[in-house]
Scaffold this motif. Structure first.
Motif, PDB file in Angstrom:
ATOM      1  N   THR A   3       0.839  -1.276  -0.073  1.00  0.00           N
ATOM      2  CA  THR A   3      -0.017  -0.015   0.216  1.00  0.00           C
ATOM      3  C   THR A   3       0.965   1.097  -0.025  1.00  0.00           C
ATOM      4  OG1 THR A   3      -0.158   0.102   2.543  1.00  0.00           O
ATOM      5  CG2 THR A   3      -1.810  -1.228   1.200  1.00  0.00           C
ATOM      6  N   ARG A   4       0.226   2.226  -0.500  1.00  0.00           N
ATOM      7  CA  ARG A   4       0.876   3.699  -0.184  1.00  0.00           C
ATOM      8  C   ARG A   4       1.546   3.939   1.006  1.00  0.00           C
ATOM      9  NH1 ARG A   4      -0.639   8.301  -3.728  1.00  0.00           N
ATOM     10  NH2 ARG A   4      -0.204   9.584  -1.884  1.00  0.00           N
ATOM     11  N   GLU A   5       0.934   3.577   2.185  1.00  0.00           N
ATOM     12  CA  GLU A   5       1.087   3.561   3.551  1.00  0.00           C
ATOM     13  C   GLU A   5       2.476   2.760   3.725  1.00  0.00           C
ATOM     14  OE1 GLU A   5      -1.978   3.071   2.926  1.00  0.00           O
ATOM     15  OE2 GLU A   5      -2.656   5.010   3.139  1.00  0.00           O
ATOM     16  N   GLU A   8       5.462   4.626   2.352  1.00  0.00           N
ATOM     17  CA  GLU A   8       5.639   5.880   3.056  1.00  0.00           C
ATOM     18  C   GLU A   8       6.430   5.480   4.217  1.00  0.00           C
ATOM     19  OE1 GLU A   8       1.624   7.653   3.480  1.00  0.00           O
ATOM     20  OE2 GLU A   8       2.143   8.922   1.819  1.00  0.00           O
ATOM     21  N   ASN A   9       5.977   4.326   4.813  1.00  0.00           N
ATOM     22  CA  ASN A   9       6.942   3.777   6.041  1.00  0.00           C
ATOM     23  C   ASN A   9       8.124   3.434   5.772  1.00  0.00           C
ATOM     24  OD1 ASN A   9       6.977   3.197   8.720  1.00  0.00           O
ATOM     25  ND2 ASN A   9       6.266   1.107   8.465  1.00  0.00           N
TER      26      ASN A   9
END
Length: 92
Positions: A3-5, A8-9
């Motif tokens: 996922t995008r998250e 980002e993480n």
């Protein structure tokens, strides 16, 4: 599923800056990498002699001790030398 998250993480943990407009493309690329790794991991593993499909053999030879040139002859063209060694300038 990546996922995008997740991206980002990972970027945060890696101390990398990822522009907002690149997140979707990077997420897709990372998912493709994970899918490829899953494909490789799910490939059947059988011992059918695949290791030597080209019939290669060991091409190494035994080491032979051969005489060397005298160090004085090797060093005679060295711009700087000391104690039978080349002197190399420090790059600092």
């Amino acid at each position: 599923m990546v996922t995008r998250e997740d991206v980002e993480n990972i970027a945060l943990l890696s101390k990398l800056f990822v522009p907002e407009e690149e997140l979707d493309g990077l997420t897709k690329s990372m998912q493709e990498i994970v899918d490829f790794a899953d494909t490789i991991n799910n490939a059947p593993a059988s011992d059918e002699g695949f290791d030597n499909i080209n019939n290669l053999s060991n091409v190494f030879r035994e080491d032979e001790v051969v005489p060397s040139f005298p160090s004085t002859e090797i060093l005679k063209n060295a711009p700087e030398q000391a104690e039978d060694h080349f002197l190399v300038r420090n790059r600092e």
